[in-house]
Structures are given as structure tokens and as C-alpha cells.
Design a protein around this motif. Structure first.
Motif, PDB file in Angstrom:
ATOM      1  N   GLU A 396       0.965  -1.593   0.170  1.00  0.00           N
ATOM      2  CA  GLU A 396      -0.112   0.165   0.007  1.00  0.00           C
ATOM      3  C   GLU A 396       0.819   1.372  -0.079  1.00  0.00           C
ATOM      4  N   ILE A 397       0.452   2.430  -0.489  1.00  0.00           N
ATOM      5  CA  ILE A 397       0.741   3.875  -0.668  1.00  0.00           C
ATOM      6  C   ILE A 397       0.542   4.645   0.208  1.00  0.00           C
ATOM      7  N   SER A 398       0.844   5.100   1.127  1.00  0.00           N
ATOM      8  CA  SER A 398       0.652   5.985   1.834  1.00  0.00           C
ATOM      9  C   SER A 398      -0.223   7.061   1.656  1.00  0.00           C
ATOM     10  N   GLU A 399      -1.126   7.809   2.267  1.00  0.00           N
ATOM     11  CA  GLU A 399      -1.833   8.269   2.161  1.00  0.00           C
ATOM     12  C   GLU A 399      -0.792   9.963   1.740  1.00  0.00           C
ATOM     13  N   GLU A 400      -0.202  10.376   2.489  1.00  0.00           N
ATOM     14  CA  GLU A 400       1.426  11.502   2.471  1.00  0.00           C
ATOM     15  C   GLU A 400       1.632  11.862   0.548  1.00  0.00           C
ATOM     16  N   THR A 401       1.942   9.625   0.850  1.00  0.00           N
ATOM     17  CA  THR A 401       2.504  10.249  -0.681  1.00  0.00           C
ATOM     18  C   THR A 401       1.470  10.521  -1.255  1.00  0.00           C
ATOM     19  N   TRP A 402       0.698  10.038  -1.822  1.00  0.00           N
ATOM     20  CA  TRP A 402      -0.775  10.090  -2.953  1.00  0.00           C
ATOM     21  C   TRP A 402      -1.147  11.445  -2.964  1.00  0.00           C
TER      22      TRP A 402
END
Length: 424
Positions: A396-402
Motif C-alpha cells: 500500500e502507498i501512504s496517504e501522504e505520498t498519494w
């Protein structure tokens, strides 16, 4: 005796260039047997190179395989430049005299995986047949230095027959890699006999010839040899060839002629290079090599990380080098010109492929995968299919990175212009 001494003095004064001219003119250049008969050995190297101290030590104290090169391959090297890539593959250097702590004679444990002499059975469906202990050139980076150039490793007819018996008794084997040494250093009749035996084993469907002769002795690829190979390249047995070009200097007109002969015999040719320190371990050198290989009609197959063999520390490169090279090549040459970067795992684990991380991860709330473009370095979104049962499989990619990537990413609805400008 005095006159012999004077003659010896004159010979000693002959330059490497003059010595090479004398060698090259002493036989019919296109006669592969004459090339082999006049192979340059360790004691001959001072005649054909201005040797460095490191090379002199390497020649005297190498713990690796014997020294030997065909006049043809010698002609591709520079007698004056110690950094010549071909020269580094011919002439031992000081690093070859050290047995480093991380090194071992058989890092892949091929001997432990050999049920009979000369046969390695690492993968369920394929075996490697060690057909011959000799090569036209004894490459300094050779991963089978423990066997190659050693006459005690000679494979007699009886040894090969035991290998065929093992293959016959194991119907799961469908693919036989014939290696060595170099199988094409065997006589035409012996090659014919080996291929005939394999063709008669009904469950063997694929045969791969592992040979460096298109690089080091291209005149060995004769019309007669190709007729033999073609006669066994039938609906019962499919024959492939994997060779090893490591530098663009090896991509000569003679090499191309040899490759074309194999292609006309119906043999597909792939290349397995080795990433070697100071020879081809930079992005542009490897890119130029693979562009040249496509001109020779050779498809890229593997780029090997060097093995942990004795005396090889001078050739080994950081693992990151290979990944950087593959990343650099992507988008600059057709996909069929980009090799897989592989590590043949120590201890007999087999090959694994390594590459740049183009995939950043999965954003679960939006069900989008995030990728980095190899061509432009930009970020791109691709949705997971509706109804997929694999959403828990992805990192999973983090919300911050997204949040950081979303505004500057591209998708099926927002594309890049020809000069890198975002589309509307």
C-alpha cells in the motif's frame, strides 16, 4: 650459441605491433583450426602487450584458469592500453592472485547438484550438460574456472553416455543446455553425435548451445557445422544458441557473419553478458553494446552479476550498478535489446531477476496503482479491475505520498504531450 643469443635479443626488441603482424600473417586467418593451434598462452603475452606490473604479477601468480586466446580475439585488444576492455578479459592482473574470503571454487554448488559427472540438475525441467573443458579463449572472469582448461575435467564418450542415460530416465527433463568449456570446440562429428542423442530422447524438446565462439572465434561457425545443427533442429528438437558479447569492440563483421549463418540454420541467438568492473559497468557502454547486438540480430537475454569465484574481486561490481544500467537503458533501446539483470544465487538457489522499482504501490481508497515512468520519470495511475480479489496482495502507498503525487500524475484521462507538456 653466440648467434642464437643475438637472434633472441633481436626478437626481444620486436614491438608488440610487429609481433602481432608476424603472428597474423603466419597462417590462413579464416582457418579456425589454425587459430586454435596458434592460441597465445601466458608465456607469449609479453610479445603482444606492453605489460604493466599488475599484469606481470597476474600472469605469474594467478589462481584462476590457464591463459589462452585466439589470434583473432587478440587482434581486438590494444597492446598499449591496459584499460582496453578486451585486454582485461585476456590478460590476468594482480587481483587474480588473491583468494578473497567471500570467494569459493563452486559458489553455485553445481557439483552438489550433479547426479553424474558433467551434468547439473538444478531446475526440475532442465539440466546443464558440461560437454567440454576447453574454450577458444579463457576469459579471466569465467565462472567455471575450477573446470575449464583443466584436462582432468575432460568429458569422455563414456561420461557423456551416462549423462544421456540420466536424461532418458528422467522424463521431467525437457530442456538441455550444452555448455562447458565451449561445446563448439568439439569436432563436428562429436557435436553431431551429441545432438543426435538428444534428438532421440522423446521428452527433450529444447536444446540450448552455450558458446562464446561467435565472439572469440567466429570462423568456427562454418557452413558444415551449421548443416549439422540444422539437421537436428527439427519438429522433435528446437535448438537455440546463447552467446556472450560483453563489449561493443567484440561486435565485428566476422561476428555478424557467424550469427547470420546460425540464423539461416534456424537457430535463434540470444546474448548473456556479464557486468564487469572497468569493462562495461557504466550505462552508456552497456547501451552501446546492446544497440550493436540488435544490429547483429541478437536479442538480449541476461546480464549477469559476477560470481563469487576465486580471484574475481577485480571484476565484481556493486549490485546497484546493474539496476542503474537497466534503468538507464529503458526507453533508449527497444525492449528486445534490454537484458534481464540476474543474480545466480550462491548455494544453488537458481537465478533471480533484479530491476528498478517502477511500481510504487497501491492506493486502496481510490483503487489505483502508482507507477514511475522509465522514459520521463513522471508518475502514472492505473486502476485495479472491478471485482478483483487481489487488493490485499499489493504493497500500500501512504496517504501522504498519494497526496504529493496526485496533482502531478497522469492517467488514461490526462496524458503527456510530445515534449513533456501535460495533455488536456
Amino acid at each position: 650459441m653466440e648467434r642464437l643469443g643475438k637472434n633472441r635479443g633481436i626478437a626481444d626488441l620486436e614491438s608488440p605491433a610487429d609481433s602481432r603482424k608476424s603472428l597474423y600473417s603466419s597462417f590462413v586467418w579464416t582457418d579456425y583450426k589454425a587459430q586454435l593451434q596458434r592460441r597465445v598462452k601466458a608465456e607469449d603475452l609479453p610479445k603482444y602487450f606492453h605489460l604493466t606490473e599488475s599484469e606481470k604479477i597476474g600472469i605469474q601468480e594467478t589462481i584462476r584458469l590457464n591463459v589462452g586466446t585466439t589470434p583473432y580475439y587478440l587482434s581486438l585488444s590494444d597492446p598499449e592500453d591496459p584499460n582496453c576492455p578486451i585486454r582485461k578479459m585476456i590478460v590476468p592482473r594482480r587481483e587474480e592472485s588473491f583468494f578473497s574470503p567471500e570467494e569459493t571454487l563452486d559458489p553455485l554448488h553445481e557439483e552438489d547438484l550433479s547426479p553424474v559427472k558433467g551434468l547439473t540438475h538444478m531446475y526440475p525441467d532442465r539440466v546443464l550438460l558440461f560437454s567440454n573443458h576447453e574454450c577458444s579463449v579463457y576469459c579471466r572472469h569465467c565462472m567455471r574456472g575450477r573446470k575449464v582448461s583443466d584436462s582432468t575435467e575432460r568429458m569422455e564418450t563414456a561420461d557423456l553416455e551416462l549423462c544421456f542415460d540420466y536424461i532418458r530416465n528422467h522424463p521431467e527433463i525437457s530442456d538441455v543446455v550444452i555448455s562447458g568449456g565451449d561445446p563448439l570446440n568439439l569436432s563436428d562429428s562429436k557435436i553431431d553425435w551429441i545432438l543426435e542423442n538428444l534428438e532421440k530422447i522423446s521428452h527433450v524438446k529444447i536444446c540450448r548451445l552455450g558458446t562464446r565462439n561467435p565472439v572469440t572465434l567466429p570462423m568456427r561457425i562454418t557452413t558444415d557445422l551449421c548443416k549439422i545443427v540444422e539437421s537436428h533442429n527439427t519438429d522433435r528438437l528446437s535448438i537455440f544458441c546463447n552467446t556472450q558479447f560483453n563489449h561493443e569492440k567484440e561486435c565485428t563483421s566476422e561476428a555478424k557473419e557467424a550469427i547470420l549463418k546460425l540464423l539461416k540454420a534456424g537457430v535463434s541467438v540470444g546474448n548473456q553478458c556479464v557486468i564487469l568492473k572497468g569493462i562495461n559497468d557504466d550505462e552508456e557502454t552497456m547501451l552501446r553494446l546492446h544497440r550493436k547486438l540488435l544490429e547483429l540480430r541478437i536479442r538480449a537475454y541476461y546480464m549477469y552479476d559476477p560470481e563469487l569465484i576465486p580471484g574475481s574481486r577485480g571484476f565484481r561490481t556493486p549490485l546497484a550498478k546493474g539496476i542503474q544500467i537497466i534503468e538507464y537503458m529503458r526507453g533508449k533501446v527497444a525492449g528486445m535489446g534490454i537484458p534481464q539483470f540476474v543474480n545466480d544465487l550462491p548455494g544453488g538457489g537458481g537465478k533471480v531477476s533484479l530491476g528498478p522499482n517502477w511500481y510504487l504501490g497501491f492506493h486502496k481508497p481510490s483503487r489505483n496503482h502508482v507507477f514511475r515512468s522509465a522514459v520521463r520519470g513522471t508518475y502514472h495511475l492505473s486502476p485495479e479491475p472491478v471485482g478483483s480479489e487481489y487488493e490485499e496482495f499489493y504493497p500500500e502507498i501512504s496517504e501522504e505520498t498519494w497526496s504529493k503525487l496526485l496533482q502531478n500524475s497522469y492517467s488514461a484521462f490526462k496524458g503527456l504531450g510530445p515534449l513533456g507538456e501535460s495533455g488536456k
